[in-house]
Design a protein around this motif. Structure first.
Motif, PDB file in Angstrom:
ATOM      1  N   ARG A  22      36.188  54.378  42.248  1.00 16.05           N
ATOM      2  CA  ARG A  22      36.957  54.101  43.465  1.00 16.05           C
ATOM      3  C   ARG A  22      36.054  53.616  44.597  1.00 16.05           C
ATOM      4  NH1 ARG A  22      41.418  59.103  43.303  1.00 16.05           N
ATOM      5  NH2 ARG A  22      42.549  58.263  41.471  1.00 16.05           N
ATOM      6  N   GLU A  23      34.866  54.188  44.667  1.00 12.71           N
ATOM      7  CA  GLU A  23      33.910  53.727  45.670  1.00 12.71           C
ATOM      8  C   GLU A  23      33.533  52.270  45.421  1.00 12.71           C
ATOM      9  OE1 GLU A  23      29.659  55.225  47.617  1.00 12.71           O
ATOM     10  OE2 GLU A  23      30.200  55.855  45.593  1.00 12.71           O
ATOM     11  N   ALA A  24      33.302  51.926  44.141  1.00 14.94           N
ATOM     12  CA  ALA A  24      32.949  50.546  43.797  1.00 14.94           C
ATOM     13  C   ALA A  24      34.114  49.599  44.033  1.00 14.94           C
ATOM     14  CB  ALA A  24      32.500  50.483  42.342  1.00 14.94           C
ATOM     15  N   ALA A  25      35.321  50.018  43.660  1.00 13.82           N
ATOM     16  CA  ALA A  25      36.492  49.142  43.754  1.00 13.82           C
ATOM     17  C   ALA A  25      36.885  48.842  45.184  1.00 13.82           C
ATOM     18  CB  ALA A  25      37.665  49.773  43.016  1.00 13.82           C
ATOM     19  N   SER A  26      36.503  49.707  46.119  1.00 11.85           N
ATOM     20  CA  SER A  26      36.891  49.495  47.511  1.00 11.85           C
ATOM     21  C   SER A  26      36.332  48.189  48.072  1.00 11.85           C
ATOM     22  CB  SER A  26      36.431  50.672  48.371  1.00 11.85           C
ATOM     23  OG  SER A  26      35.011  50.740  48.416  1.00 11.85           O
ATOM     24  N   ALA A  27      35.259  47.686  47.475  1.00 11.93           N
ATOM     25  CA  ALA A  27      34.663  46.431  47.948  1.00 11.93           C
ATOM     26  C   ALA A  27      35.400  45.205  47.435  1.00 11.93           C
ATOM     27  CB  ALA A  27      33.203  46.353  47.520  1.00 11.93           C
ATOM     28  N   LEU A  28      36.218  45.378  46.394  1.00 14.84           N
ATOM     29  CA  LEU A  28      36.864  44.236  45.762  1.00 14.84           C
ATOM     30  C   LEU A  28      38.299  44.024  46.209  1.00 14.84           C
ATOM     31  CD1 LEU A  28      34.342  44.593  43.922  1.00 14.84           C
ATOM     32  CD2 LEU A  28      35.777  43.868  42.017  1.00 14.84           C
ATOM     33  N   GLY A  29      38.917  45.034  46.795  1.00 19.84           N
ATOM     34  CA  GLY A  29      40.321  44.899  47.169  1.00 19.84           C
ATOM     35  C   GLY A  29      41.178  44.649  45.947  1.00 19.84           C
ATOM     36  N   GLU A  30      42.046  43.655  46.023  1.00 17.96           N
ATOM     37  CA  GLU A  30      42.966  43.352  44.921  1.00 17.96           C
ATOM     38  C   GLU A  30      42.402  42.304  43.961  1.00 17.96           C
ATOM     39  OE1 GLU A  30      45.734  45.097  44.412  1.00 17.96           O
ATOM     40  OE2 GLU A  30      45.031  46.270  46.132  1.00 17.96           O
ATOM     41  N   ARG A  31      41.171  41.928  44.127  1.00 24.71           N
ATOM     42  CA  ARG A  31      40.593  40.910  43.244  1.00 24.71           C
ATOM     43  C   ARG A  31      40.476  41.421  41.815  1.00 24.71           C
ATOM     44  NH1 ARG A  31      38.375  40.493  48.159  1.00 24.71           N
ATOM     45  NH2 ARG A  31      38.119  38.419  49.091  1.00 24.71           N
ATOM     46  N   LYS A  32      40.480  40.491  40.877  1.00 26.71           N
ATOM     47  CA  LYS A  32      40.335  40.838  39.464  1.00 26.71           C
ATOM     48  C   LYS A  32      38.953  41.419  39.211  1.00 26.71           C
ATOM     49  CE  LYS A  32      41.788  37.871  36.449  1.00 26.71           C
ATOM     50  NZ  LYS A  32      42.015  36.584  35.724  1.00 26.71           N
ATOM     51  N   LEU A  55      37.109  55.001  33.258  1.00 24.92           N
ATOM     52  CA  LEU A  55      36.715  53.770  33.946  1.00 24.92           C
ATOM     53  C   LEU A  55      37.749  52.678  33.722  1.00 24.92           C
ATOM     54  CD1 LEU A  55      34.218  52.369  35.485  1.00 24.92           C
ATOM     55  CD2 LEU A  55      33.791  51.322  33.254  1.00 24.92           C
ATOM     56  N   ARG A  56      38.175  52.514  32.473  1.00 23.69           N
ATOM     57  CA  ARG A  56      39.156  51.461  32.174  1.00 23.69           C
ATOM     58  C   ARG A  56      40.478  51.726  32.891  1.00 23.69           C
ATOM     59  NH1 ARG A  56      37.068  52.310  26.991  1.00 23.69           N
ATOM     60  NH2 ARG A  56      39.024  53.263  26.277  1.00 23.69           N
ATOM     61  N   GLU A  57      40.900  52.983  32.926  1.00 24.98           N
ATOM     62  CA  GLU A  57      42.159  53.309  33.594  1.00 24.98           C
ATOM     63  C   GLU A  57      42.069  53.084  35.097  1.00 24.98           C
ATOM     64  OE1 GLU A  57      42.806  57.331  32.401  1.00 24.98           O
ATOM     65  OE2 GLU A  57      43.882  56.784  30.552  1.00 24.98           O
ATOM     66  N   GLU A  58      40.905  53.349  35.665  1.00 25.12           N
ATOM     67  CA  GLU A  58      40.743  53.245  37.117  1.00 25.12           C
ATOM     68  C   GLU A  58      40.562  51.802  37.577  1.00 25.12           C
ATOM     69  OE1 GLU A  58      41.055  55.051  40.655  1.00 25.12           O
ATOM     70  OE2 GLU A  58      41.050  56.162  38.758  1.00 25.12           O
ATOM     71  N   LEU A  59      39.836  50.984  36.796  1.00 27.61           N
ATOM     72  CA  LEU A  59      39.468  49.640  37.241  1.00 27.61           C
ATOM     73  C   LEU A  59      40.167  48.509  36.489  1.00 27.61           C
ATOM     74  CD1 LEU A  59      35.589  49.995  37.721  1.00 27.61           C
ATOM     75  CD2 LEU A  59      37.369  50.124  39.462  1.00 27.61           C
ATOM     76  N   SER A  60      40.612  48.759  35.260  1.00 26.50           N
ATOM     77  CA  SER A  60      41.191  47.712  34.399  1.00 26.50           C
ATOM     78  C   SER A  60      40.292  46.477  34.328  1.00 26.50           C
ATOM     79  CB  SER A  60      42.583  47.314  34.899  1.00 26.50           C
ATOM     80  OG  SER A  60      43.450  48.418  34.881  1.00 26.50           O
ATOM     81  N   PRO A  61      39.016  46.636  34.025  1.00 28.01           N
ATOM     82  CA  PRO A  61      38.112  45.476  33.973  1.00 28.01           C
ATOM     83  C   PRO A  61      38.315  44.665  32.697  1.00 28.01           C
ATOM     84  CG  PRO A  61      36.939  47.454  33.340  1.00 28.01           C
ATOM     85  CD  PRO A  61      38.326  47.895  33.692  1.00 28.01           C
ATOM     86  N   ARG A  62      38.050  43.364  32.774  1.00 28.77           N
ATOM     87  CA  ARG A  62      38.124  42.508  31.584  1.00 28.77           C
ATOM     88  C   ARG A  62      37.027  42.854  30.592  1.00 28.77           C
ATOM     89  NH1 ARG A  62      36.840  37.180  33.156  1.00 28.77           N
ATOM     90  NH2 ARG A  62      37.243  36.608  30.981  1.00 28.77           N
ATOM     91  N   HIS A  63      35.828  43.184  31.089  1.00 27.47           N
ATOM     92  CA  HIS A  63      34.699  43.496  30.223  1.00 27.47           C
ATOM     93  C   HIS A  63      34.003  44.752  30.733  1.00 27.47           C
ATOM     94  CE1 HIS A  63      34.926  39.548  28.213  1.00 27.47           C
ATOM     95  NE2 HIS A  63      35.150  39.054  29.427  1.00 27.47           N
ATOM     96  N   ALA A  90      32.330  43.789  39.312  1.00 28.42           N
ATOM     97  CA  ALA A  90      32.236  42.470  39.944  1.00 28.42           C
ATOM     98  C   ALA A  90      33.470  41.636  39.661  1.00 28.42           C
ATOM     99  CB  ALA A  90      30.994  41.735  39.443  1.00 28.42           C
ATOM    100  N   SER A  91      33.848  40.879  40.681  1.00 29.53           N
ATOM    101  CA  SER A  91      34.825  39.809  40.526  1.00 29.53           C
ATOM    102  C   SER A  91      34.039  38.506  40.505  1.00 29.53           C
ATOM    103  CB  SER A  91      35.819  39.826  41.688  1.00 29.53           C
ATOM    104  OG  SER A  91      36.700  38.712  41.608  1.00 29.53           O
ATOM    105  N   LEU A  92      34.134  37.782  39.395  1.00 28.98           N
ATOM    106  CA  LEU A  92      33.280  36.614  39.177  1.00 28.98           C
ATOM    107  C   LEU A  92      34.142  35.382  38.882  1.00 28.98           C
ATOM    108  CD1 LEU A  92      30.775  38.447  36.791  1.00 28.98           C
ATOM    109  CD2 LEU A  92      30.420  37.971  39.225  1.00 28.98           C
TER     110      LEU A  92
END
Length: 378
Positions: A22-32, A55-63, A90-92
């Motif tokens: 959650r701390e990491a995701a706060s920097a990305l907002g709604e970005r993928k 981690l997957r449930e919290e962030l839903s990252p592609r990789h 990261a959103s890339l």
């Protein structure tokens, strides 16, 4: 490009991952969320599957990529002992990301045209030296960083994360293209004495430096040092081997540091932790906290001059930290301060991977980084 990072020392693996994510995701907002790294301390080894799922449930990252390491770091903090979790996400936009597991045979994926390769290695099951030799032969100049993730320090204690899968051995390779990234290697050494050409050697044994017995040359150079520097040299001398002999002068970053692992006064020989050759230039170095601090700051400042930093992946030696600097959080704090950005995460390594010149090496007592350039996040 947007990057965020988080760190937690919560006792529960699930709680720690959720807090750091959650701390990491706060920097990305709604970005993928295109890529996430998860680094865990040995205290969470028994809950890696649960942690990766959280981690997957919290962030839903592609990789997703990750590992168990002796200690972790995130933002401006380092956790060398006890439970620790670091998350980097990261959103890339427009980037290509490939995460794969490499087995014990050390087979390489296609690295042609990669902007960056990150390698997380289990040392007990993966032939890292042979693989780096192959990388240097097939992909000279490849930006490759990473580290030896020793887990709890013995075979069978690793858990490598690749997407939804876990592996006890091998390595994780993360290959990125379409990103603006720079690699940094900070070796943190101070030179002493004069440069000398190796005039007699065999394999990793240096017999003569500038026609003088190598042991005698080292003894003479140490004797010339002032007392406080002599004490540093007494704690361990390294051989700095010049990478590119075509340069007119050699400075920071031009030497590959290798330990002196043996000496024989009778024959005058020094054993070095690397194959050497006649005609190669060598200069002795010692390690100390002041040199390591200065070297890291100088290496990072060069990257800041090239553009703003969006974040970084950091792989620092388990011999640094409080062991070297006498205080916690040194490398994480210096990286964040110098880059003007604390979206960084990584782990403490049993050997760090990074390029010097156009070749990639396995280092010791270094900090190696991948610095992503883009929008600054505070």
């Amino acid at each position: 490009m947007r990057i965020g990072a988080g760190i937690s020392t919560a006792l529960s693996a699930h709680d720690a991952v959720v807090e750091a994510a959650r701390e990491a995701a706060s920097a990305l907002g709604e970005r993928k969320r295109d890529l996430a790294f998860l680094f865990l301390s040995p205290a969470h080894r028994g809950r890696v599957a649960e942690a990766a799922l959280s981690l997957r449930e919290e962030l839903s990252p592609r990789h997703v990529a990750g590992c168990v390491a002796q200690g972790v770091l995130g933002r401006r903090r380092e956790v060398e002992t006890g439970p620790g979790v670091a998350v980097w996400v990261a959103s890339l936009p427009g980037a290509s990301v490939q995460v794969s597991h490499l087995g014990g045979a050390g087979e390489l994926p296609d690295l042609e045209g990669a902007a960056l390769c990150v390698l997380l290695v289990d040392p007990f099951s993966f032939p890292v030296s042979a693989v780096l030799d192959e990388v240097n032969e097939r992909y000279p100049g490849l930006p490759l960083v990473g580290g030896i993730a020793a887990g709890a320090g013995r075979p069978g204690t690793q858990a490598l994360i690749v997407g939804e899968d876990l592996y006890e051995g091998g390595a994780v390779a993360v290959i990125l293209s379409g990103v603006d990234v720079a690699t940094v290697v900070s070796q943190g050494c101070a030179p002493f004495g004069r440069e000398a050409v190796i005039t007699r050697a065999e394999e990793n044994i240096v017999y003569e430096l500038a026609l003088q017995p190598a042991f005698e040359r080292l003894r003479d150079e140490i004797a010339k040092l002032p007392p406080e520097k002599r004490r540093l040299a007494a704690a361990g001398v390294l051989a700095g081997l010049v990478i590119d002999e075509n340069k007119a002068e050699y400075g920071r970053g031009d030497f590959l540091m290798r330990g002196i692992i043996g000496a024989d006064e009778a024959s005058g020989a020094l054993a070095v932790g690397e194959r050497v050759r006649v005609g190669q230039t060598l200069r002795f170095h010692y390690r100390d906290a002041a040199s390591a601090d200065e070297d890291l700051r100088q290496a990072l400042r060069r990257e800041v001059e090239e553009g703003s930093a969006a974040g970084a992946l950091v792989f620092t030696c388990n011999g640094r930290g409080t062991h070297m600097f006498g205080e916690p959080d040194h490398d994480a704090r210096v990286v964040a301060e110098t880059l003007g950005c604390d979206a960084l995460a990584g782990f403490f390594c049993g050997g760090e991977i990074g390029p010097v010149g156009d070749r990639v090496f396995l280092h010791g007592f270094t900090a190696t980084l991948a610095v992503f350039r883009g929008q600054v996040l505070h």
